[in-house]
Every structure is written in C-alpha cells, then in structure tokens.
Motif scaffolding. Structure first.
Motif, PDB file in Angstrom:
ATOM      1  N   ARG A 132      -0.014  12.711  -5.173  1.00 59.04           N
ATOM      2  CA  ARG A 132      -1.133  12.293  -6.035  1.00 59.04           C
ATOM      3  C   ARG A 132      -0.762  12.401  -7.511  1.00 59.04           C
ATOM      4  O   ARG A 132      -1.101  11.527  -8.309  1.00 59.04           O
ATOM      5  N   ARG A 136      -9.431   5.912  -1.080  1.00 58.90           N
ATOM      6  CA  ARG A 136      -8.872   4.897  -0.179  1.00 58.90           C
ATOM      7  C   ARG A 136      -7.342   4.961  -0.190  1.00 58.90           C
ATOM      8  O   ARG A 136      -6.754   5.665   0.590  1.00 58.90           O
ATOM      9  N   HIS A 137      -6.701   4.245  -1.085  1.00 58.10           N
ATOM     10  CA  HIS A 137      -5.250   4.219  -1.108  1.00 58.10           C
ATOM     11  C   HIS A 137      -4.781   3.730  -2.475  1.00 58.10           C
ATOM     12  O   HIS A 137      -5.579   3.301  -3.297  1.00 58.10           O
ATOM     13  N   SER A 138      -3.493   3.826  -2.705  1.00 53.42           N
ATOM     14  CA  SER A 138      -2.887   3.275  -3.912  1.00 53.42           C
ATOM     15  C   SER A 138      -2.138   1.997  -3.537  1.00 53.42           C
ATOM     16  O   SER A 138      -1.696   1.832  -2.407  1.00 53.42           O
ATOM     17  N   GLU A 139      -1.998   1.113  -4.514  1.00 55.01           N
ATOM     18  CA  GLU A 139      -1.359  -0.170  -4.255  1.00 55.01           C
ATOM     19  C   GLU A 139      -0.475  -0.549  -5.429  1.00 55.01           C
ATOM     20  O   GLU A 139      -0.848  -0.367  -6.592  1.00 55.01           O
ATOM     21  N   ARG A 170       0.837  -1.188   0.000  1.00 56.78           N
ATOM     22  CA  ARG A 170       0.000   0.000   0.000  1.00 56.78           C
ATOM     23  C   ARG A 170       0.877   1.244   0.000  1.00 56.78           C
ATOM     24  O   ARG A 170       1.907   1.297   0.685  1.00 56.78           O
ATOM     25  N   ARG A 174       0.821  16.385  -0.292  1.00 54.40           N
ATOM     26  CA  ARG A 174       0.018  15.243  -0.740  1.00 54.40           C
ATOM     27  C   ARG A 174      -0.403  15.419  -2.190  1.00 54.40           C
ATOM     28  O   ARG A 174      -0.560  14.439  -2.914  1.00 54.40           O
ATOM     29  N   SER A 223       1.807   9.267   4.454  1.00 51.11           N
ATOM     30  CA  SER A 223       3.106   8.717   4.855  1.00 51.11           C
ATOM     31  C   SER A 223       4.185   9.074   3.848  1.00 51.11           C
ATOM     32  O   SER A 223       5.301   9.474   4.214  1.00 51.11           O
ATOM     33  N   ILE A 269       0.529   4.991   0.959  1.00 52.75           N
ATOM     34  CA  ILE A 269      -0.321   5.929   1.680  1.00 52.75           C
ATOM     35  C   ILE A 269       0.177   7.347   1.439  1.00 52.75           C
ATOM     36  O   ILE A 269       1.336   7.669   1.725  1.00 52.75           O
ATOM     37  N   GLU A 270      -0.700   8.202   0.920  1.00 52.81           N
ATOM     38  CA  GLU A 270      -0.326   9.574   0.577  1.00 52.81           C
ATOM     39  C   GLU A 270       0.345  10.297   1.724  1.00 52.81           C
ATOM     40  O   GLU A 270       1.410  10.884   1.574  1.00 52.81           O
TER      41      GLU A 270
END
Length: 219
Positions: free
Chosen positions: A50, A68-71, A32, A46, A37, A34-35
C-alpha cells in the motif's frame, strides 16, 4: 516476480520494482495491481504494498480505487501539457540567472547524461531514459544554486516517468530520438545567448507534441 529487493527500505524497494516494470511496459496500462497477490509475490506485507502504491499514485503511474484495487494508468494529454509547461517555466527562469561561465562548465556532465540516454535507448529501457533525463535537467537547475527552485523541480520531476511512458504509448516515440532533442538544449545552454537558451527550452517542453519535434515553422 524475479526482481530483487535490494534496498533497506522495503516500501522503497517495492516501489522501484513496480515502477521499473510499469515504465518498461512489463505491466501495461489498465493492468490491475492486487495487494494480496503482490504481497505474496514479493514476500512483503500488504501494508508495504500500500505504501509503495501511494508513491506510484503520486507519480501518476497508478490509480487507486479505495476498498477495491489499484490500476496502472497513463497520464492524459492535458496533464502532460501542464507538466511540460511547468518544467519549462521553472527551468527557463533559473537558466536566466546562470552566468555564462557556469553554463559552459555543464558541457562535460551534460555529455555524460546524453551518453546515458544512448545506452538506455539501445537497451529499450524507459526507466533508464527517465533517469538520464532527470540527470540532464537537474544539472540546469542545480547550476543556479537556488535551493527552493531545486525542491520545486524535484516535485515536477517525479512525474516525468508517467509523462514519458504516456507519450511513448500515444506517439510511438523512437527512444533513439531522445538524445537529439536534448542535444539542442545542451548546445544552447553551453554556447548560446540567454534568448537562445529560452527558445531551446520552450521548443523542448512546449513546442512539441510530447516527444515529437515541433514542425520547423511552429511558434
């Protein structure tokens, strides 16, 4: 994260840092992103994260789930087939238009690209292998002098990193094999007939299992 952000464009710099880590499997498939982090880790906004994520998603390296999040993701075998076939069609098409005398002039620059592959393989640097692959195949397309073909090829080449990373994961490719597969293309292009060039490119892109040489009696 210890990578230095060296470029004047922060999104470009962040994109390159994350792309390198993904291609070299420092950030593995399924991880994952997380933006918040990443923004804190790299000292950027952020919004910058993105923008970099959108580029990575366009290259097939990241899947973005809205809100949600990127993976980190891997290219499917079906998509890899499509990318390889499209590259074959484009490169074989332009190769037919390159005069023999011009093809012969590619011997030296292609040798340089092959040396880059060797160095990258010794360093176990997938990102550098991808760059060397791009250098090698770009020589073919640019030799045609066809601007629109070069633009189309650049769009396809953007997914080469995802293709190679997924192929390594599925097929456990030895990076030392990459040079040999390209030498066949170089030899045909520099000294072969138009038919031999077409066959070499077909075998390189289509008649392989995404990185494994085809069986001798294939095709």
């Amino acid at each position: 994260m210890s990578d230095m952000l060296e470029h004047s464009s922060l999104p470009e710099s962040v994109h390159r840092v994350l792309r390198r880590r993904i291609l070299n499997n420092e950030i593995p498939s399924g991880a994952r992103l997380i933006e918040a982090s990443l923004a804190s880790d790299l000292g950027v906004s952020r919004a910058t994260i993105r923008e970099a994520m959108r580029r990575l998603a366009g290259e097939g390296l990241v899947k973005i789930t809205p809100r949600r999040h990127s993976e980190v993701t891997r290219m499917s075998a079906e998509d890899a087939d499509d990318v390889c076939f499209a590259r074959y069609v484009l490169e074989a098409g332009v190769a037919r238009t390159i005069p023999v005398r011009v093809r012969r002039t590619l011997a030296e620059p292609m040798a340089a690209a092959l040396d880059e592959m060797d160095a990258a393989a010794r360093a176990h640097d997938v990102e550098a292998i991808v760059a060397a692959d791009g250098h090698f195949h770009r020589l073919i397309v640019q030799a045609s002098g066809r601007r629109r073909a070069c633009e189309l090829w650049a769009g396809l080449d953007g997914q080469m990193g995802a293709l190679m990373r997924s192929s390594i994961d599925r097929q456990h490719i030895n990076l030392a094999e990459v040079r040999g597969r390209h030498e066949v293309v170089r030899d045909a292009l520099v000294g072969g007939t138009a038919r031999e060039v077409d066959r070499a490119l077909f075998d390189h892109y289509v008649n392989t299992d995404h990185g494994r040489p085809a069986a001798p009696d294939a095709g």
